[in-house]
Design an enzyme around this catalytic site. Structure first.
Site, mmCIF file in Angstrom:
data_model
loop_
_atom_site.group_PDB
_atom_site.id
_atom_site.type_symbol
_atom_site.label_atom_id
_atom_site.label_comp_id
_atom_site.label_asym_id
_atom_site.label_seq_id
_atom_site.Cartn_x
_atom_site.Cartn_y
_atom_site.Cartn_z
ATOM 1 N N GLU A 1 0.814 -1.205 0.000
ATOM 2 C CA GLU A 1 0.000 0.000 0.000
ATOM 3 C C GLU A 1 0.855 1.266 0.000
ATOM 4 O OE1 GLU A 1 -0.393 -2.625 1.924
ATOM 5 O OE2 GLU A 1 -2.419 -3.383 1.578
ATOM 6 N N HIS B 1 -8.330 -4.683 12.594
ATOM 7 C CA HIS B 1 -9.209 -4.583 11.434
ATOM 8 C C HIS B 1 -10.530 -3.885 11.728
ATOM 9 C CE1 HIS B 1 -6.239 -6.703 9.366
ATOM 10 N NE2 HIS B 1 -6.898 -7.725 8.902
HETATM 11 C C1 LIG Z 1 -0.708 -4.635 4.712
HETATM 12 C C2 LIG Z 1 -1.860 -5.535 4.364
HETATM 13 N N1 LIG Z 1 -2.495 -5.362 3.190
HETATM 14 C C3 LIG Z 1 -3.534 -6.146 2.847
HETATM 15 C C4 LIG Z 1 -3.965 -7.141 3.682
HETATM 16 C C5 LIG Z 1 -5.148 -8.044 3.308
HETATM 17 N N2 LIG Z 1 -4.648 -9.428 3.134
HETATM 18 C C6 LIG Z 1 -4.784 -10.346 4.097
HETATM 19 S S1 LIG Z 1 -4.043 -11.804 3.710
HETATM 20 C C7 LIG Z 1 -3.573 -11.220 2.208
HETATM 21 C C8 LIG Z 1 -2.806 -12.097 1.250
HETATM 22 C C9 LIG Z 1 -1.501 -12.528 1.816
HETATM 23 O O1 LIG Z 1 -0.816 -13.296 0.879
HETATM 24 P P1 LIG Z 1 0.435 -14.158 1.331
HETATM 25 O O2 LIG Z 1 1.422 -13.276 2.028
HETATM 26 O O3 LIG Z 1 0.944 -14.866 0.123
HETATM 27 O O4 LIG Z 1 -0.128 -15.171 2.409
HETATM 28 P P2 LIG Z 1 -1.216 -16.332 2.180
HETATM 29 O O5 LIG Z 1 -2.555 -15.741 2.457
HETATM 30 O O6 LIG Z 1 -1.084 -16.803 0.791
HETATM 31 O O7 LIG Z 1 -0.867 -17.364 3.185
HETATM 32 C C10 LIG Z 1 -3.992 -9.907 2.035
HETATM 33 C C11 LIG Z 1 -3.752 -9.079 0.830
HETATM 34 C C12 LIG Z 1 -3.308 -7.263 4.911
HETATM 35 N N3 LIG Z 1 -3.705 -8.153 5.816
HETATM 36 N N4 LIG Z 1 -2.249 -6.466 5.227
#
Ligand SMILES: Cc1ncc(C[n+]2csc(CCOP(=O)(O)OP(=O)(O)O)c2C)c(N)n1
Ligand SMILES: Cc1ncc(C[n+]2csc(CCOP(=O)(O)OP(=O)(O)O)c2C)c(N)n1
Ligand SMILES: [Mg+2]
Ligand SMILES: [Mg+2]
Lengths: 319, 322, 319, 322
Positions: free
Chosen positions: A52, A121
């Protein structure tokens, strides 16, 4: 022809209409909104890495290069990783560079609780942004308002932060077919009344209206004002109302400390005519000043609602 | 590296515990007994278990939004975990945290986290503490492929590498971040390639093979304990389920891809490996192990359900420590 | 034996004394303070990469592992790159995890303007932090106060943000030789008076005292209150004073919107006894709500000073 | 790659302009006519000039806290720059920005910046704009070795590499960040090694050799214009002066190191190179060029001093655009 659509659909409509009108508009977010992606494709509705901060900076650079970017931070939680770009760049860049360039950017973000997703959140930190000079900001409470303000925000030549109430995403309301915008800085009197002014934000507007309805049965006449726009804040409308009613309650989902509610109380009390008219101490009906807990009954206990507004009103009218 | 059959059975049991725990977490969520959001680790169990099998109680780990597996692998109490999901007073966070915020500092589990990449610098600080303590403890950072694109990954690994901190960075590359495929947002195919920018070892491992994970982690842990500094381990794995357990969410992943990975289930693989070794695991033993796990999970559910909700007064407690 | 030392030296003394006492304390910053580095060496006084976000997170992890880290963000400007760790982690982690672990951390940071370093490097955004629940915060105005509060902060088992006034770094003041701490949440009446209460922060405390001195010659008696600690805020002392004087001016170097000044006005006016005692609208004497400009006369024009405080006082006492 | 003697002379002249401009900026600062903070680029001129010589007016650059050199190399007006340092109405920022915030969007100079790494994502957005425009323009990001450890570096380059944005990342590795030596905070010796983590070319170049910088930048710019995506160029260089022009500040750098680099002065080198080519630069021509530069700088000073200060009313202007 007014139709009933949801708050979330009103936002999507606003963005889609503006994107059709102006091809310099594009959308960046970590999870692209389906409807927009479908209509405008992946080069104008970009799915991005989870960065972000970079998206916020990129929007500034693209805006300074002739585009009109929209960045959806999604939960306001995530805006904090972008705070340097927001505070040190977006808010100051037009001023710091002597006004030589315009930076039309819409930052979208969802605020509020009620989703049982605990402290990170469930935040309502708009006053942290209001403290900054250089960002227009709004927090609409109805589909009509959010559509009109979002369109105004997209056409504005400044960085604008649109706080979208997570609790209201599914709220239905009338929205006209025709193009319209709502100017920043105009509060809306959502209900007229004579005994007490309740300035309420977002979800609390609806709680305040419910409280007003209940109290009307007791003969208490409540005026409900929705500032809609946080920066600029329509102090005039608020003051005029308090001068009429002599009493002020501010209802907000955020905690009280250094909040929008504190600002509204200050705007009212520091004004000579309003101060003179005030017959009772103003009251903040806010969340408790705590992080938001997970368990549903704990979370519900932290947030103000119609009952707490009623209590607040009773206190200020001394009944 | 040889892992004793006993240890393998322990690992298998832990993996199955994660799976059964989460199967119930999903059910409980859909039933409305568990609130907010639940991210399941199912399909990735070999990573948490393979890594944590190399650790002691003094070692520390940090987790992500997808945290149940890490908690269980580090030895967290199922009862207190489940009670937290149920929002009860007996939960790890007294009902204030929920699924995304379970921590147990007593066992060195420094918490799940709702912020992608939010834990990376925190565990790096635990690594600094371990280095200052000088007792050979290490710190392990679990994070996703999505998190590997975020600033805190870079800042933290650079510091850990500069200061030779005993931290192992374990990327769980499950190929997706919500609905964005890693190939769209990661400029390189292998997160491990990033190790070159910090002058540290970068390893790629089959994240569905618990023993392979164990082996890679063992080396990295030994390296860190000996003052060699951090290692970046990338575990290629996959989540079997959608991003969260919410019923109506879109899942952009191709069916064929999901199926191919389901066929490489890490639990099936380890069970098959054990079964393939004469006398190490019979079908009956495996069934008994699963039954045992199930009853442990059921006891946790019963405990959670029998526990009181916290009092509303508690909302004002623990804002500040004494 | 009290000695005269500077505000900055008082901070260094406080940290050094605490570091001598407790070896779990260590210091992280992008440019290590010379005196501390010399005494405690590079493993306890660490020079770091320019990564305030990582430092903040690392402090949390080290605190959760039994240490008592001090992080100097230096200019508050740079705290914004660490805002996710501040807002989403440090402020909430104790609560979110059910109080299972303590996180004793001192975050130091310099606030304020006057250095002709323009918008980014001249900020006073404490109210953005005050809006958060879970961080103790202070903004001392004298060497005595800053030493006592810094020591209290280091011994506190919570994350504490110590806002150090850049303008006051060289200010001399008496500091005793003996060990002492100043508890959070205790305002200090810096001057007693009967006609008007001026609640002032940091540099403005001194400007308010100068204004009081000037007005004393006209027979106007000004009470000057320094909250010192921002969270918790000593509402009682402020209210008691306003109940006595009937008039309130809040003087602060930050802009007014959603500021500490707004909070103080709300704390005063929403209290029934204080509201009743108020004989005039309260007034905010703050910076203009603009980014801080570079040219010296522009910068000086933006900030409040003794003259604007005098004007504010004259307005509220109607003279 | 051959650079025409004309072009070399232009580059030399620009480098000398930067130097003379800053020598005065320092004097003006110490005299109290210039306020706040001044960071001099002296010693690093070959980087800005070598890179910007490869760019057109449509291309964009972004700078750091040490921004005068980038402004001048991109063609900014010395008068308006100097007037800004003097806090005058005629300055680039109408006296609101000062040394650390000079920008000229008309010539594609997107601004100096008081935040280390603060500009990296902004210029990456300009690169995205250039890609969307489809007219072959590129964007150049100048940043320090210190900034290369910060999150925005990683996030931005990853996106640029993923999306093949036409951005050239130029690290000015002057071996120090204030008083911290790069070797203490950079986990690798060469920032360029980080390119491997993004699958993009990483080049190391002598940052005191304007022609070498030009050559490396030309390749990177051509690559970017052709849709090849970003390049990371690391220029090894050194600042001759302390971190800022404040009189009393400590400078932790070893004297011998400073002297060794002073001996490799980029201006001397380019001048010597030209002089070494028969008929390309005589001592007299060089002296005349310098005199010419000096009079341009003096004209800028005179302009600044003759310009009015902005009115105090202006503090409320330009908070918002119309
Ligand atoms: C800074 C931030 N931006 C957006 C989110 C929303 N979000 C939660 S999980 C996720 C995906 C995370 O992907 P990854 O790091 O590959 O972990 P996975 O869910 O695949 O285990 C997102 C975008 C967040 N929690 N934190
Ligand atoms: C986020 C942030 N932290 C700290 C500072 C203070 N600061 C200004 S310049 C500087 C050093 C920058 O080093 P480098 O990037 O190598 O650039 P150089 O000064 O060597 O050109 C620091 C720490 C800052 N401006 N921004
Ligand atoms: Mg993933
Ligand atoms: Mg440097």
């Amino acid at each position: 022809m007014p139709r009933e659509i949801t708050y979330l659909d009103a936002i999507t409509e606003a963005i889609a209409e503006e994107m059709r009108r102006d091809e310099k508009i594009f959308h960046l977010s970590t999870d692209a909104p389906g409807a927009l992606l479908k209509e405008f494709g992946p080069s104008r509705v970009r799915q991005t890495p989870i960065t972000e901060s970079a998206l916020t900076g990129m929007a500034i650079g693209a805006a300074g290069s002739g585009y009109r970017p929209i960045v959806d931070w999604r939960l306001v939680t995530f805006s904090f990783v972008a705070m340097d770009q927001i505070v040190n760049q977006a808010a100051k860049i037009h001023y710091m560079f002597g006004g030589q360039q315009k930076f039309p950017i819409l930052f979208r973000t969802t605020v509020g609780g009620g989703t049982r997703r605990a402290a990170q959140h469930s935040q309502s930190p708009y006053s942290m942004f209001m403290n900054l000079a250089g960002l227009r900001q709004a927090l609409p409470s109805t589909p009509y308002d959010v559509k009109g303000l979002t369109k105004a925000a997209i056409r504005d030549n400044n960085p604008v932060v649109m706080f979208e109430s997570g609790r209201l995403g599914g709220l239905q309301g009338e929205v006209p077919d025709e193009d319209y915008t709502i100017p920043f800085g105009q509060a809306d009197v959502k209900r007229e009344g004579t005994d007490v002014t309740v300035v309420a934000l977002a979800w609390l507007v609806h709680e305040a209206l419910a409280a007003a309805e209940t109290l009307a049965k007791e003969g208490i006449s409540v005026e409900v004002i929705d500032p809609r726009s946080l920066v600029p804040m329509d102090a005039e409308t608020i003051r005029r109302s308090v001068q009429k009613t002599g009493r002020l309650v501010v209802a907000d989902e955020a905690g009280p400390t250094c909040s929008a509610a504190a600002e509204i109380i200050s705007l009212a009390t520091e004004d000579a005519a309003t101060f003179k008219a005030l017959q009772a101490p103003p009251a903040r009906v806010c969340a408790f000043q705590v992080p938001i807990p997970y368990a549903p009954h704990l979370e519900d206990h932290v947030f103000p609602d119609r009952n707490r507004i009623i209590d607040g009103i009773r206190t200020v009218i001394g009944s | 590296m040889t892992v004793s059959p006993d240890m393998q059975r322990n690992m298998l049991r832990q993996m199955q515990t994660i799976r059964r725990f989460e199967e119930h977490a999903s059910e409980g969520f859909l039933a409305g007994d568990i609130y907010g959001v639940v991210h399941c680790y199912i399909g990735e169990e070999a990573v948490a278990v393979g890594v944590c099998a190399t650790l002691t109680r003094e070692d520390k780990i940090i987790s992500t939004h997808r945290g149940h597996g890490h908690c269980i692998a580090k030895g967290a109490d199922l009862k207190r975990m489940m009670a937290e999901l149920y929002g009860r007073e007996t939960g790890y966070c007294k009902g204030k945290g929920g699924s995304m915020h379970i921590a147990d500092f007593e066992i060195g589990m420094l918490g799940a986290n709702g912020i992608v990449a939010g834990g990376i610098s925190i565990i790096t600080g635990a690594g600094l503490a371990a280095q200052m303590d000088g007792n050979g403890a290490v710190a392990v950072c679990f994070f996703g492929d999505g998190a590997s694109n975020a600033g805190p990954f870079h800042e933290s690994i650079n510091i850990a590498a500069s200061w030779k901190l005993p931290v192992i960075y374990v990327c769980e590359n499950n190929l997706w971040a919500v609905n964005v495929p890693a190939e769209n947002s990661l400029a390189v195919t292998d997160v491990a390639a990033r190790a070159a920018g910090y002058g540290i070892p970068g390893k790629i491992v089959d994240g569905n093979d618990a023993l392979a994970v164990y082996e890679a982690a063992s080396e990295a842990v030994a390296h860190a304990r000996n003052g060699g500094g951090p290692t970046l381990i990338e575990c290629k794995t996959y989540r079997h389920r959608a991003h969260t357990e919410r019923a109506d969410q879109p899942d952009a992943r191709p069916k064929a891809e999901i199926e191919a990975w389901m066929a490489k289930d890490p639990i099936d693989q380890l069970a098959a490996h054990l079964k393939g070794q004469q006398g190490q695991l019979t079908e009956d033993e495996w069934a008994a192990m699963d039954a045992d796990v199930m009853s442990e999970v059921e006891a946790a559910i019963a405990f959670a359900k029998a526990s009181p909700f916290p009092s509303t007064d508690s909302v004002s407690q623990d804002v500040f420590a004494d």
